[in-house]
Design a protein around this motif. Sequence first.
Motif, PDB file in Angstrom:
ATOM      1  N   THR A  29       0.844  -1.211   0.000  1.00 49.37           N
ATOM      2  CA  THR A  29       0.000   0.000   0.000  1.00 49.37           C
ATOM      3  C   THR A  29       0.873   1.252   0.000  1.00 49.37           C
ATOM      4  N   ARG A  32      -0.809   5.746  -3.734  1.00 52.81           N
ATOM      5  CA  ARG A  32      -2.231   6.110  -3.588  1.00 52.81           C
ATOM      6  C   ARG A  32      -3.115   5.105  -4.311  1.00 52.81           C
ATOM      7  N   TYR A  33      -2.678   4.653  -5.476  1.00 53.45           N
ATOM      8  CA  TYR A  33      -3.460   3.676  -6.241  1.00 53.45           C
ATOM      9  C   TYR A  33      -3.581   2.362  -5.486  1.00 53.45           C
ATOM     10  N   ARG A  35      -3.402   1.904  -2.273  1.00 54.85           N
ATOM     11  CA  ARG A  35      -4.287   2.116  -1.120  1.00 54.85           C
ATOM     12  C   ARG A  35      -5.744   2.177  -1.560  1.00 54.85           C
ATOM     13  N   LYS A  36      -5.994   2.758  -2.733  1.00 57.24           N
ATOM     14  CA  LYS A  36      -7.356   2.814  -3.256  1.00 57.24           C
ATOM     15  C   LYS A  36      -7.884   1.408  -3.515  1.00 57.24           C
ATOM     16  N   ARG A  39      -8.724  -0.177  -0.142  1.00 60.26           N
ATOM     17  CA  ARG A  39      -9.867   0.472   0.520  1.00 60.26           C
ATOM     18  C   ARG A  39     -11.176   0.209  -0.226  1.00 60.26           C
ATOM     19  N   GLN A  40     -11.177   0.413  -1.534  1.00 61.74           N
ATOM     20  CA  GLN A  40     -12.418   0.335  -2.291  1.00 61.74           C
ATOM     21  C   GLN A  40     -12.969  -1.083  -2.374  1.00 61.74           C
ATOM     22  N   GLN A 129      -9.585   4.531 -14.129  1.00 65.88           N
ATOM     23  CA  GLN A 129      -8.162   4.786 -13.845  1.00 65.88           C
ATOM     24  C   GLN A 129      -7.362   5.064 -15.122  1.00 65.88           C
ATOM     25  N   TYR A 132      -4.703   7.802 -15.040  1.00 67.72           N
ATOM     26  CA  TYR A 132      -3.566   7.438 -14.172  1.00 67.72           C
ATOM     27  C   TYR A 132      -2.683   6.400 -14.852  1.00 67.72           C
ATOM     28  N   SER A 169      -0.266  -2.213  -9.360  1.00 67.17           N
ATOM     29  CA  SER A 169      -0.796  -2.761  -8.112  1.00 67.17           C
ATOM     30  C   SER A 169       0.276  -3.460  -7.287  1.00 67.17           C
TER      31      SER A 169
END
Length: 291
Positions: A29, A32-33, A35-36, A39-40, A129, A132, A169
């Motif tokens: 993590t 930011r990606y 962690r997203k 989380r998501q 995404q 990004y 990832s």
Amino acid sequence: MHAITVDERMELVSLVFRLAGKNKDYRCTRTRYQRKLSRQFKPNNHHPAVLFARELIAEGGQAFFFAMHLTKDGESFQLLPADPALVARMETAMPGQSWLWNMSIAAKFLPLLNDFYRDTNFAAFFRAQAAYYKRAAERYARKYLSHIDLAWFDRYVNPAQLRCVLLPSLQWLNLGMTVGDLVYAGVCAGYTLGGSVIVHEFCHHFANPIAEQWYAQNSTFNALCDEPILPNTHAMQYTPGLVMACEYVTRAFTVLYHVQHGEAPAPLLRQEVSNGFPHIAQVYDMVKELP
């Protein structure tokens, strides 16, 4: 310049392994990606696909191998036929560990993966995404891929068959795989030796068959590959035997690439010794003698 892409198949499969939580390579993590993702999709921790993945052997590269053997058909994925010779080699190299090549398990996993794809609406997430992915891929291509002499590979493989896949990832896991006529290098943006890693992963395509032949026919080479792995080195992620043989020869070819592009061999070989490959100079000499 060859393009580098983010592959939906790999992002999907690695997400399932992230949620399964067994392998540290998929749990990172740092960005930011990443962690997203955690989380998501956390509410899907108990999806049947995740529970199934949790029971599979969590060897790092297996998700990439599996993903690259998928093809998209509408809103679901199908398995491409696996090369029987490759299956046999993988099972010899890692007996009892290679769930990808156990096709009955892969066939059970695939419908669960397709359910996960639809239930989580991963397609919409992946499309969202796009900007990004484009920025990350362009940055990596500019920094690393554009500096690689892809024509050098023409002696061993048609450069048009080379494909570079960015793995946002993941953080440190880099992978090579041949599927049909395509040769993949899966690379992580967080890895600071990006250019050399791409060369290394492409080299696996032609280095592995040579290593397999030498391992079967050359008792001296066989013996050095069967030695216990040096502790506290990068080589600890490999196993003695055929896996180590493939890694030795691939690293020797990677050294050869750099030497033929103006670098001195001695520092490169010393680095590989410190990585846990004490016989790299001997293998490099063998590679240099190839016609």
